[in-house]
Write a protein that holds these residues in place. Sequence first.
Motif, PDB file in Angstrom:
ATOM      1  N   THR A 174      -2.706   4.992  -4.402  1.00 39.23           N
ATOM      2  CA  THR A 174      -3.070   3.676  -3.858  1.00 39.23           C
ATOM      3  C   THR A 174      -2.462   2.557  -4.688  1.00 39.23           C
ATOM      4  O   THR A 174      -2.026   1.542  -4.167  1.00 39.23           O
ATOM      5  CB  THR A 174      -4.598   3.534  -3.782  1.00 39.23           C
ATOM      6  N   ASN A 212      -5.694  -1.665 -10.649  1.00 39.51           N
ATOM      7  CA  ASN A 212      -4.572  -0.789 -10.331  1.00 39.51           C
ATOM      8  C   ASN A 212      -4.934   0.615 -10.789  1.00 39.51           C
ATOM      9  O   ASN A 212      -5.427   0.793 -11.907  1.00 39.51           O
ATOM     10  CB  ASN A 212      -3.288  -1.260 -11.029  1.00 39.51           C
ATOM     11  N   HIS A 263       0.865  -1.180   0.000  1.00 37.10           N
ATOM     12  CA  HIS A 263       0.000   0.000   0.000  1.00 37.10           C
ATOM     13  C   HIS A 263       0.902   1.230   0.000  1.00 37.10           C
ATOM     14  O   HIS A 263       1.421   1.633   1.028  1.00 37.10           O
ATOM     15  CB  HIS A 263      -0.912  -0.024   1.226  1.00 37.10           C
ATOM     16  N   ALA A 306      -6.755  -3.015  -0.147  1.00 34.69           N
ATOM     17  CA  ALA A 306      -5.382  -2.615  -0.487  1.00 34.69           C
ATOM     18  C   ALA A 306      -4.551  -2.741   0.773  1.00 34.69           C
ATOM     19  O   ALA A 306      -4.761  -2.005   1.746  1.00 34.69           O
ATOM     20  CB  ALA A 306      -5.328  -1.182  -1.020  1.00 34.69           C
ATOM     21  N   TYR A 316      -5.168  -2.589  -6.099  1.00 41.34           N
ATOM     22  CA  TYR A 316      -6.219  -2.881  -5.138  1.00 41.34           C
ATOM     23  C   TYR A 316      -7.050  -4.031  -5.699  1.00 41.34           C
ATOM     24  O   TYR A 316      -6.914  -4.404  -6.872  1.00 41.34           O
ATOM     25  CB  TYR A 316      -7.081  -1.653  -4.836  1.00 41.34           C
ATOM     26  N   ALA A 342      -6.195   4.537   1.596  1.00 41.48           N
ATOM     27  CA  ALA A 342      -6.290   3.932   0.273  1.00 41.48           C
ATOM     28  C   ALA A 342      -7.653   4.168  -0.359  1.00 41.48           C
ATOM     29  O   ALA A 342      -7.771   4.243  -1.589  1.00 41.48           O
ATOM     30  CB  ALA A 342      -6.013   2.431   0.363  1.00 41.48           C
TER      31      ALA A 342
END
Length: 328
Positions: free
Chosen positions: A297, A259, A3, A278, A300, A11
Amino acid sequence: MTHPTSADLPAFLPLTPRYQTRVWGGDRLAPPAPDGTPIGEAWMADGQSVVSGGPLAGQTVTDLLAAHPAALLGAGQTAQDGFPLLIKLLDCRDWLSVQVHPNDAQAREMVGPGERGKTEAWHFLHVEPGAELLAGVQPGTTPQALADAIRGGGILDLSQRHQPHEGDTLFIPAGTLHALGPGLLLYEVQQASDTTYRVFDWDRPASAGRALHLEESVAVTDPERQGELRTAAQTGGLGELVRCEQFTLSGVTGGIEQNTGGRFALVTVVSGTLTLRAGSETLTLGTHQTALIPAATGPYRLDGHGRALVAQPGQGTAESGGNGSSRG
């Protein structure tokens, strides 16, 4: 999964919708206002959206943009221009006005420096039998014929009518004449602009808030713009639905890795429930809930049984382009 977001910026940022009364609205998003005016729009994400939970609850997206511009927006986005996208849900129980929006250059010239145009896209969540919309004008319409119809109140005779289906996506570039009809519940992604030029308002009583803008409409309406359709039969509501200079829009389900790719993402669940993950952070979203995922972020995951629409800022495709899909 790592992360990479800074400790000061979570996130995932859940956002609180803001409900807007509209004369053409319905009752599927929220109850009517105290004066009985129905709710037509839920503004799910924009610069004034308030974070609803987590360590930054109560702050607006604009607040976070000022404090964390690079981590929030990502590469190629400038904080001084404000948050660039607006996500809405629309509940149409009557016809919206026949309208058109300027492009960026026209908005700067006609409205003022720093103003954005308004390119948008619709994804249809529920379509009642017989529901229609208008998008574009009849092929072969000349600029003079279009101008005469706008000024003379005959625009319906030149407009193209379409019957959408649930799961269809319609891209509406700036300059496209358009109107949504009754019986539609839809998701909309658009540039963060409130510049709308009304051509015709179905003979509703004139008011300061619903004035017509005939000369502005003549100036910006492009008779070649018809809208660009990707049908549910083509996409199943998944994968890339729209790609343009201003934004991309994709449909996703649970059980996949995503992503941000260095650009912020706006995730709106349109059916079921999905959990975003995440690193050690999680956020569960139900139907018609939205979260802002900062650019920083990175990777995820979405888990659960549901479907979401993911909007991100565009990456520089020419404004006149869409996604190469068929006209609708």
